[in-house]
Design a protein around this motif. Sequence first.
Motif, PDB file in Angstrom:
ATOM      1  N   UNK A 111      43.729  40.941  30.311  1.00 14.63           N
ATOM      2  CA  UNK A 111      44.334  41.547  29.129  1.00 14.63           C
ATOM      3  C   UNK A 111      45.260  42.705  29.510  1.00 14.63           C
ATOM      4  N   UNK A 112      45.448  42.920  30.846  1.00 11.04           N
ATOM      5  CA  UNK A 112      46.372  43.941  31.317  1.00 11.04           C
ATOM      6  C   UNK A 112      45.771  45.315  31.544  1.00 11.04           C
ATOM      7  N   UNK A 113      44.452  45.468  31.387  1.00  6.95           N
ATOM      8  CA  UNK A 113      43.811  46.767  31.565  1.00  6.95           C
ATOM      9  C   UNK A 113      43.602  47.070  33.056  1.00  6.95           C
ATOM     10  N   UNK A 114      43.963  48.286  33.470  1.00  2.00           N
ATOM     11  CA  UNK A 114      43.741  48.733  34.838  1.00  2.00           C
ATOM     12  C   UNK A 114      42.248  49.034  35.007  1.00  2.00           C
ATOM     13  N   UNK A 115      41.566  48.280  35.877  1.00  2.39           N
ATOM     14  CA  UNK A 115      40.124  48.440  36.053  1.00  2.39           C
ATOM     15  C   UNK A 115      39.756  49.297  37.260  1.00  2.39           C
ATOM     16  N   UNK A 116      40.696  49.521  38.177  1.00  4.14           N
ATOM     17  CA  UNK A 116      40.442  50.317  39.372  1.00  4.14           C
ATOM     18  C   UNK A 116      40.804  49.552  40.629  1.00  4.14           C
ATOM     19  N   UNK A 117      40.141  49.914  41.729  1.00  2.00           N
ATOM     20  CA  UNK A 117      40.397  49.235  43.003  1.00  2.00           C
ATOM     21  C   UNK A 117      39.082  48.716  43.580  1.00  2.00           C
TER      22      UNK A 117
END
Length: 168
Positions: A111-117
């Motif tokens: 959905x395009x959400x930045x979740x981290x690394x």
Amino acid sequence: MEDLLQVGVITSTHGIRGEVKVFPTTDDVSRFKKLKNVILDNGKEHRDLEIESVKFFKNMVILKFKGIDNINDVEKYKKAPLFVTRENAVPLEEDEYFIADLIGLKVVSDEGEDLGIIDDVLQTGANDVYIIKKDNVEDLLVPAIHECIKNVDIEGGTMQVHLLAGLR
């Protein structure tokens, strides 16, 4: 991408003739039979070692290096990691990746959400689990299964995932 891939760690000496016990950090322990050389890099010393013989004992690999014939010559290498070059690595199947290449990938949801690394990979037996870190957010654990991992772009440094219900 890492140029060297870890295949094991020297845990102790074995006997008095310069053999060492190695805890394998590779999925394919039998690969040691085919290896001709490894690279020892303990932070102080970087050394190319030619493998003279390989034996297996329980969950360990016992290696003998050419030119090292005495326990005193290998004693200093306890806890030293052993590496191979990428060219000598085991060929990967489709949808398989080296853990060293996954660490540091930026993870985004479908959905395009930045979740981290990706900070680490847990090897559970059934499937790997990616530990995703993001500042001020609890670690996210995502199983490495087709339902969750939608796209991996090692060159681009990203991974796209679908978060199943209950993963947050």
